[in-house]
Design a protein around this motif. Structure first.
Motif, PDB file in Angstrom:
ATOM      1  N   THR A  58       0.831  -1.208   0.000  1.00 48.02           N
ATOM      2  CA  THR A  58       0.000   0.000   0.000  1.00 48.02           C
ATOM      3  C   THR A  58       0.860   1.251   0.000  1.00 48.02           C
ATOM      4  O   THR A  58       0.612   2.198  -0.763  1.00 48.02           O
ATOM      5  N   ARG A  59       1.882   1.290   0.845  1.00 48.98           N
ATOM      6  CA  ARG A  59       2.764   2.458   0.883  1.00 48.98           C
ATOM      7  C   ARG A  59       3.420   2.688  -0.485  1.00 48.98           C
ATOM      8  O   ARG A  59       3.546   3.834  -0.944  1.00 48.98           O
ATOM      9  N   ARG A  60       3.838   1.619  -1.123  1.00 52.57           N
ATOM     10  CA  ARG A  60       4.496   1.747  -2.420  1.00 52.57           C
ATOM     11  C   ARG A  60       3.526   2.293  -3.468  1.00 52.57           C
ATOM     12  O   ARG A  60       3.877   3.163  -4.264  1.00 52.57           O
ATOM     13  N   VAL A  61       2.305   1.789  -3.452  1.00 52.80           N
ATOM     14  CA  VAL A  61       1.300   2.227  -4.421  1.00 52.80           C
ATOM     15  C   VAL A  61       0.920   3.694  -4.187  1.00 52.80           C
ATOM     16  O   VAL A  61       0.858   4.501  -5.120  1.00 52.80           O
ATOM     17  N   VAL A  62       0.670   4.039  -2.924  1.00 54.13           N
ATOM     18  CA  VAL A  62       0.223   5.394  -2.601  1.00 54.13           C
ATOM     19  C   VAL A  62       1.296   6.430  -2.909  1.00 54.13           C
ATOM     20  O   VAL A  62       0.982   7.567  -3.297  1.00 54.13           O
ATOM     21  N   SER A  63       2.555   6.061  -2.772  1.00 52.45           N
ATOM     22  CA  SER A  63       3.638   7.012  -3.008  1.00 52.45           C
ATOM     23  C   SER A  63       3.935   7.222  -4.487  1.00 52.45           C
ATOM     24  O   SER A  63       4.716   8.115  -4.848  1.00 52.45           O
ATOM     25  N   ASP A  64       3.343   6.424  -5.362  1.00 51.92           N
ATOM     26  CA  ASP A  64       3.592   6.520  -6.801  1.00 51.92           C
ATOM     27  C   ASP A  64       2.462   7.301  -7.454  1.00 51.92           C
ATOM     28  O   ASP A  64       1.308   6.877  -7.422  1.00 51.92           O
TER      29      ASP A  64
ATOM     30  N   GLU B  38      -2.560   7.405  -8.144  1.00 51.45           N
ATOM     31  CA  GLU B  38      -3.286   8.243  -7.191  1.00 51.45           C
ATOM     32  C   GLU B  38      -4.801   8.068  -7.316  1.00 51.45           C
ATOM     33  O   GLU B  38      -5.540   8.425  -6.393  1.00 51.45           O
ATOM     34  N   ASP B  39      -5.282   7.499  -8.420  1.00 46.80           N
ATOM     35  CA  ASP B  39      -6.711   7.242  -8.565  1.00 46.80           C
ATOM     36  C   ASP B  39      -7.093   5.811  -8.204  1.00 46.80           C
ATOM     37  O   ASP B  39      -8.258   5.437  -8.304  1.00 46.80           O
ATOM     38  N   LEU B  40      -6.135   4.988  -7.796  1.00 49.01           N
ATOM     39  CA  LEU B  40      -6.388   3.564  -7.562  1.00 49.01           C
ATOM     40  C   LEU B  40      -6.817   3.322  -6.114  1.00 49.01           C
ATOM     41  O   LEU B  40      -6.015   3.467  -5.198  1.00 49.01           O
ATOM     42  N   PRO B  41      -8.073   2.923  -5.875  1.00 52.60           N
ATOM     43  CA  PRO B  41      -8.509   2.638  -4.501  1.00 52.60           C
ATOM     44  C   PRO B  41      -8.007   1.267  -4.042  1.00 52.60           C
ATOM     45  O   PRO B  41      -7.850   0.340  -4.853  1.00 52.60           O
TER      46      PRO B  41
ATOM     47  N   ASP C 132      -3.991  -1.757  14.449  1.00 48.55           N
ATOM     48  CA  ASP C 132      -3.897  -2.314  13.103  1.00 48.55           C
ATOM     49  C   ASP C 132      -4.603  -1.422  12.091  1.00 48.55           C
ATOM     50  O   ASP C 132      -4.098  -1.180  10.995  1.00 48.55           O
ATOM     51  N   VAL C 133      -5.785  -0.946  12.452  1.00 45.33           N
ATOM     52  CA  VAL C 133      -6.527  -0.057  11.561  1.00 45.33           C
ATOM     53  C   VAL C 133      -5.759   1.241  11.356  1.00 45.33           C
ATOM     54  O   VAL C 133      -5.673   1.770  10.235  1.00 45.33           O
ATOM     55  N   ALA C 134      -5.186   1.786  12.434  1.00 47.32           N
ATOM     56  CA  ALA C 134      -4.422   3.031  12.330  1.00 47.32           C
ATOM     57  C   ALA C 134      -3.227   2.864  11.400  1.00 47.32           C
ATOM     58  O   ALA C 134      -2.899   3.768  10.628  1.00 47.32           O
ATOM     59  N   ALA C 135      -2.568   1.691  11.458  1.00 51.74           N
ATOM     60  CA  ALA C 135      -1.419   1.448  10.583  1.00 51.74           C
ATOM     61  C   ALA C 135      -1.853   1.417   9.121  1.00 51.74           C
ATOM     62  O   ALA C 135      -1.181   1.971   8.244  1.00 51.74           O
ATOM     63  N   GLY C 136      -2.975   0.777   8.839  1.00 49.06           N
ATOM     64  CA  GLY C 136      -3.479   0.746   7.472  1.00 49.06           C
ATOM     65  C   GLY C 136      -3.899   2.119   6.993  1.00 49.06           C
ATOM     66  O   GLY C 136      -3.620   2.511   5.856  1.00 49.06           O
ATOM     67  N   LEU C 137      -4.557   2.875   7.861  1.00 46.14           N
ATOM     68  CA  LEU C 137      -4.984   4.225   7.528  1.00 46.14           C
ATOM     69  C   LEU C 137      -3.787   5.106   7.217  1.00 46.14           C
ATOM     70  O   LEU C 137      -3.777   5.858   6.239  1.00 46.14           O
ATOM     71  N   ALA C 138      -2.744   5.015   8.037  1.00 49.07           N
ATOM     72  CA  ALA C 138      -1.547   5.817   7.814  1.00 49.07           C
ATOM     73  C   ALA C 138      -0.877   5.449   6.497  1.00 49.07           C
ATOM     74  O   ALA C 138      -0.286   6.303   5.828  1.00 49.07           O
ATOM     75  N   ALA C 139      -0.966   4.179   6.114  1.00 50.85           N
ATOM     76  CA  ALA C 139      -0.359   3.745   4.855  1.00 50.85           C
ATOM     77  C   ALA C 139      -1.160   4.203   3.644  1.00 50.85           C
ATOM     78  O   ALA C 139      -0.608   4.350   2.553  1.00 50.85           O
TER      79      ALA C 139
ATOM     80  N   ARG D 195       0.314  20.485  -2.385  1.00 51.20           N
ATOM     81  CA  ARG D 195      -0.118  19.090  -2.552  1.00 51.20           C
ATOM     82  C   ARG D 195      -1.533  19.092  -3.130  1.00 51.20           C
ATOM     83  O   ARG D 195      -2.495  18.797  -2.416  1.00 51.20           O
ATOM     84  N   PRO D 196      -1.690  19.430  -4.404  1.00 52.23           N
ATOM     85  CA  PRO D 196      -3.026  19.634  -4.966  1.00 52.23           C
ATOM     86  C   PRO D 196      -3.955  18.439  -4.821  1.00 52.23           C
ATOM     87  O   PRO D 196      -5.129  18.609  -4.473  1.00 52.23           O
ATOM     88  N   PHE D 197      -3.465  17.230  -5.096  1.00 57.76           N
ATOM     89  CA  PHE D 197      -4.348  16.062  -5.044  1.00 57.76           C
ATOM     90  C   PHE D 197      -4.863  15.829  -3.636  1.00 57.76           C
ATOM     91  O   PHE D 197      -6.069  15.705  -3.403  1.00 57.76           O
ATOM     92  N   GLN D 198      -3.960  15.754  -2.659  1.00 57.09           N
ATOM     93  CA  GLN D 198      -4.370  15.456  -1.291  1.00 57.09           C
ATOM     94  C   GLN D 198      -5.276  16.549  -0.732  1.00 57.09           C
ATOM     95  O   GLN D 198      -6.288  16.255  -0.084  1.00 57.09           O
ATOM     96  N   VAL D 199      -4.922  17.807  -0.967  1.00 61.20           N
ATOM     97  CA  VAL D 199      -5.709  18.895  -0.398  1.00 61.20           C
ATOM     98  C   VAL D 199      -7.075  18.990  -1.077  1.00 61.20           C
ATOM     99  O   VAL D 199      -8.091  19.233  -0.420  1.00 61.20           O
ATOM    100  N   SER D 200      -7.129  18.776  -2.390  1.00 62.04           N
ATOM    101  CA  SER D 200      -8.429  18.759  -3.071  1.00 62.04           C
ATOM    102  C   SER D 200      -9.325  17.674  -2.509  1.00 62.04           C
ATOM    103  O   SER D 200     -10.520  17.885  -2.260  1.00 62.04           O
ATOM    104  N   MET D 201      -8.761  16.474  -2.313  1.00 56.61           N
ATOM    105  CA  MET D 201      -9.543  15.369  -1.757  1.00 56.61           C
ATOM    106  C   MET D 201     -10.021  15.699  -0.348  1.00 56.61           C
ATOM    107  O   MET D 201     -11.182  15.459   0.007  1.00 56.61           O
ATOM    108  N   GLY D 202      -9.122  16.251   0.472  1.00 57.23           N
ATOM    109  CA  GLY D 202      -9.498  16.575   1.840  1.00 57.23           C
ATOM    110  C   GLY D 202     -10.565  17.652   1.907  1.00 57.23           C
ATOM    111  O   GLY D 202     -11.533  17.532   2.662  1.00 57.23           O
ATOM    112  N   LEU D 203     -10.409  18.710   1.117  1.00 51.47           N
ATOM    113  CA  LEU D 203     -11.413  19.775   1.106  1.00 51.47           C
ATOM    114  C   LEU D 203     -12.745  19.255   0.588  1.00 51.47           C
ATOM    115  O   LEU D 203     -13.811  19.643   1.096  1.00 51.47           O
ATOM    116  N   ALA D 204     -12.709  18.389  -0.427  1.00 57.41           N
ATOM    117  CA  ALA D 204     -13.963  17.831  -0.943  1.00 57.41           C
ATOM    118  C   ALA D 204     -14.700  17.073   0.151  1.00 57.41           C
ATOM    119  O   ALA D 204     -15.930  17.175   0.273  1.00 57.41           O
TER     120      ALA D 204
END
Length: 305
Positions: A69-75, A79-82, A94-101, A173-182
Motif C-alpha cells: 500500500t505504501r508503495r502504491v500510494v507514493s507513486d 493516485e486514482d487507484l482505490p 492495526d486499523v491506524a497502521a493501514g490508515l496511515a499507509a 499538494r493539490p491532489f491530497q488537499v483537493s480530496m481533503g477539502l472535498a
C-alpha cells in the motif's frame, strides 16, 4: 461497449482467491490474481493504467499488504487507484497502521459476498470521485491566480467538488488537499445543511439512492435554502481553510480517528483520512458546523507579494 471492472486481487492463500472469485462471479469484473506483494507490484508497474481497484491481504510473504500500500500510494501513477484491504487484524492499532499507509476500505475476515460487493462499490465510487477531482483540477490549473483571501459559497455536491479542486490547486499538494477539502465540503452539504445522518447515508449508499436523496432535500423549501461557505486565508507559512454550514452540527470527535468497527463501514472515513493525509492540522469548533484546516506552505521568496 461497457467497461469491465479490472481488479487486481493479491493473496498468498489460493482458497481466499477462489472465494473472492466466487463472490464476484456474477459481477461485471475481470480478476487478475497475484500471490504476494512483489508479484502484484510487478503487474501494476507493467500496466499502471489497467486496474480499477486493488484488493489485497494484509499478511503476505515477501511484501505484505501495508508495504505494498505504501508503495502504491507514493507513486503518482496510482493516485486514482482505490485499495481494499482484507484482514483479520481489526484492532485500533492495526486499523491506524493501514490508515496511515493509505488504506481507505477494509474487509474484516471472514466476510460474506455482500460485504465484498459493498466495499467494491464504495471503492469504485471513490475512484470516480478522484478522477472527477483530477478533471476539475486540470480545468482550473491554467487559470491559477495568487488568491490571498476569499470567501466562497456553495450549495450542492457539484459546487463543493469544483471549489475543492480550485482551492487544492493553490496548495503544494493539490491532489491530497483537493480530496481533503472535498470531504469537508461535501460533509457540510449532506450532513450539515441537508441533515442526512451517518446511518441514513449508509442505507442510501447500499440502496443506490444517495444522490437522489440529496437532490430531493435540495428542493425542500427549508433545507434547500441553506448555504455552506469556505473561507481561504493565506499566511506566510500556511493556507487556512474554514468550512462552515448552517446545520445543527454533530459529534465530530469520533470521526477524527478511524478505528474499531466503523473502519469496516462503507463510508465514514473521510474526515480521518483528510486529517492524516491532506492537512497539517484539522480543528472542529463548537457544535461541529465549523471546521478549520491548515496546510503548510513554503514562505514566499524575495520579490513575491
Amino acid at each position: 461497449m461497457d467497461h469491465v471492472t479490472q481488479l487486481l486481487v493479491v493473496d498468498d492463500d489460493p482458497v481466499s482467491l477462489a472465494v473472492i472469485a466466487e463472490f464476484l462471479r456474477d459481477a461485471d469484473c475481470a480478476l487478475t490474481c497475484a500471490a504476494d506483494g512483489i508479484e502484484a507490484w510487478e503487474r501494476l508497474d507493467a500496466e499502471p493504467a489497467r486496474f480499477d481497484a486493488l484488493i489485497l491481504d494484509r499478511l503476505m510473504p515477501r511484501l505484505d499488504g501495508i508495504a505494498l500500500t505504501r508503495r502504491v500510494v507514493s507513486d503518482p501513477r496510482f493516485e486514482d487507484l482505490p485499495i481494499i484491504m482484507q484482514t483479520a487484524a481489526n484492532g485500533a492499532e492495526d486499523v491506524a497502521a493501514g490508515l496511515a499507509a493509505g488504506v481507505w476500505h477494509y474487509l474484516a475476515k471472514p466476510y460474506a459476498a455482500q460485504a465484498l460487493r459493498r466495499a467494491l462499490t464504495a471503492a469504485l465510487e471513490d475512484r470516480h470521485n478522484r478522477q472527477e477531482l483530477r478533471r476539475l483540477r486540470a480545468q482550473t490549473a491554467i487559470t491559477r491566480v495568487p488568491l490571498y483571501e476569499g470567501r466562497l459559497r456553495f450549495r450542492d455536491i457539484e459546487q463543493a467538488r469544483a471549489l475543492a479542486a480550485q482551492l487544492g490547486n493553490l496548495s503544494p499538494r493539490p491532489f491530497q488537499v483537493s480530496m481533503g477539502l472535498a470531504e469537508l465540503m461535501i460533509n457540510a452539504v449532506e450532513h450539515g445543511n441537508l441533515a442526512i445522518g451517518y446511518q441514513r447515508k449508509g442505507e442510501l449508499l447500499e440502496q443506490g439512492g444517495w444522490l437522489e436523496e440529496i437532490e430531493r432535500r435540495l428542493e425542500d423549501p427549508t433545507l434547500g435554502g441553506r448555504w455552506a461557505e469556505v473561507k481561504l486565508t493565506r499566511e506566510p507559512h500556511c493556507l487556512r481553510f474554514a468550512v462552515r454550514d448552517e446545520g445543527a452540527g454533530f459529534d465530530w470527535v469520533p470521526y477524527l480517528e478511524l478505528n474499531g468497527e466503523r473502519a469496516f463501514d462503507i463510508h465514514g472515513r473521510g474526515i480521518a483520512m483528510a486529517r492524516r493525509l491532506a492537512f497539517d492540522r484539522l480543528d472542529y469548533q463548537g457544535s461541529g458546523n465549523l471546521v478549520l484546516a491548515t496546510v503548510s506552505v513554503a514562505p514566499p521568496t524575495r520579490g513575491q507579494a
